[in-house]
Design a protein around this motif. Sequence first.
Motif, PDB file in Angstrom:
ATOM      1  N   MET A  84     -34.730 -26.057  31.047  1.00  0.00           N
ATOM      2  CA  MET A  84     -35.695 -25.923  32.329  1.00  0.00           C
ATOM      3  C   MET A  84     -34.837 -26.285  33.420  1.00  0.00           C
ATOM      4  N   GLY A  85     -33.936 -27.194  33.476  1.00  0.00           N
ATOM      5  CA  GLY A  85     -33.064 -27.513  34.733  1.00  0.00           C
ATOM      6  C   GLY A  85     -32.231 -26.372  35.034  1.00  0.00           C
ATOM      7  N   SER A  86     -31.389 -26.012  34.036  1.00  0.00           N
ATOM      8  CA  SER A  86     -30.596 -24.572  34.182  1.00  0.00           C
ATOM      9  C   SER A  86     -31.351 -23.343  34.469  1.00  0.00           C
ATOM     10  N   THR A 108     -22.594 -24.421  31.454  1.00  0.00           N
ATOM     11  CA  THR A 108     -22.411 -26.267  31.385  1.00  0.00           C
ATOM     12  C   THR A 108     -23.582 -26.740  30.661  1.00  0.00           C
ATOM     13  N   ALA A 109     -24.962 -26.111  30.849  1.00  0.00           N
ATOM     14  CA  ALA A 109     -25.969 -26.529  30.182  1.00  0.00           C
ATOM     15  C   ALA A 109     -25.968 -26.242  28.590  1.00  0.00           C
ATOM     16  N   PHE A 110     -25.529 -25.223  28.466  1.00  0.00           N
ATOM     17  CA  PHE A 110     -25.365 -24.714  26.929  1.00  0.00           C
ATOM     18  C   PHE A 110     -24.436 -25.743  26.149  1.00  0.00           C
ATOM     19  N   PHE A 111     -23.250 -25.932  26.701  1.00  0.00           N
ATOM     20  CA  PHE A 111     -22.368 -26.654  25.765  1.00  0.00           C
ATOM     21  C   PHE A 111     -22.780 -28.351  25.903  1.00  0.00           C
ATOM     22  N   ASN A 167     -34.314 -20.455  27.962  1.00  0.00           N
ATOM     23  CA  ASN A 167     -34.803 -20.518  29.243  1.00  0.00           C
ATOM     24  C   ASN A 167     -33.843 -19.914  30.307  1.00  0.00           C
ATOM     25  N   VAL A 168     -32.661 -19.690  29.994  1.00  0.00           N
ATOM     26  CA  VAL A 168     -31.650 -18.876  30.567  1.00  0.00           C
ATOM     27  C   VAL A 168     -31.950 -17.381  30.788  1.00  0.00           C
TER      28      VAL A 168
END
Length: 476
Positions: A84-86, A108-111, A167-168
């Motif tokens: 949700m943040g990304s 960045t969020a995924f890894f 979410n992306v």
Amino acid sequence: MIPNQPTNQSANADAQYNKMVNTPVWKLVTVLAIPTVISMLITAIYNTADTFFVSQLSTQASAAVGIVFPIMSIIQACGFTLGMGSGSLISIKLGQKKNDEATVISSTAFFTALAIGLLITIFGNIFSGGLLSLVGASESVLPYAKDYARFIFWGAPFMCASFVLNNVLRSEGKAFFSMIALTTGGIINIILDPFFIFKDLALFGGVINLKGFGLGISGAAIATLISQFISFNILFSFYLRRKSVCRMNIKFFSKDIRVLGRIVSTGFPSLARQGLASFATILLNTAAAVYGDSTVAAMTIATRIIMFVASMIIGIGQGFSPVSGYNYGAKRYDRVKKAWLFMVLSGFAVMAVFSTIVFIFAPQIIKAFRNDEAVIAVGTVALRWQIAFIPLHPLIIGTNMLMQSTRHVKQATFLSMNRQGFYFIPAILILPRLLGLFGVEISQAIADLLSTFTAIPYLVWFFRKLRHLESYIKLT
């Protein structure tokens, strides 16, 4: 590192931008919400299916699913926070046509999600027994809970990372792609559950008899693990085939800790909401355990049914979020207001219909899960109280998502902490002492009512702010 956007993806981004800021709001939210609602329903169905099939084994097995649920909520909290943040940041960046920065955020969020999921797998399996006792497992329930939890821990990396991928895609306005992945995994889970849980299967009233693996409660967890792995691979394939605006590549992982900080701070309302939901479930299990395993099982079943119904408004809200973020970033504040109003009104209509149906047939619904008089008696009361207040969820959830999607982090965090935190935790600690079992049954309903009253002043404040922003734009 800021990536260079390929020509075909740049054209795709421009087309997506025009779609998000020019399509009529009611149509856009509906188009994005339908696949999201379907995804949420399928996810809720396969979560409910675990409870349904496991409940056929024993009351203790049914209670064990409820005991493991707060641990699953913690895993989900990590994924939701980064997802949700990304997603909120990406929708705003895409609305501002900063597509390369959106790719850095997504990678960045995924890894980070993969790494956190791996740590949960390691530490969860090492300290499984202690964790389950801590969250309320009795001696009779603990063996079942351990058998279920160990496979859930192995699925943590896929679960966390899938929340980000999902979410992306939604933040880009591609909810249909995420629906394909989630529904495929969910349907596979539902099909595999009975084959992995039971040894003998009688289908169509005994017309067809098949042999299963007979793994009991472990089989339900294995089916869940397989479905999560499949969903993850389908989601990731969309990025590999460049069906998205953002890309997932380790070379785009930002070394600037401030990027991850913005992702986490923007997603913190989700962490607060899910983290408190986990803690609230622990307190609920503890309060229910005073009245025996049948009460824990009843509250588990009632909670899963409420989650199933509530998944529809969450799906509508997730269809609304990218519309809100995109248009807020593009300074189309009039569309933000229209999108929120449409989401709340349509959500209320849907919730009112399902609330009425579930309220009337509550005993029959509980009985379908577990034909136990004690479970039915407790579950019916709890389910009716909770479902009566579920039409308020569009206002509660919609206001939270409005704040989060427009990056009003402090307000979103406070609102997200109300329902399962500031209101439910005192309710579950105080009401059972005053009202006994009835206090356990009504605690969530009271928390929902108080959360609604709290959301209203924030809405008034936000829409006044939008009017000031619109006036400023007209002057300049």
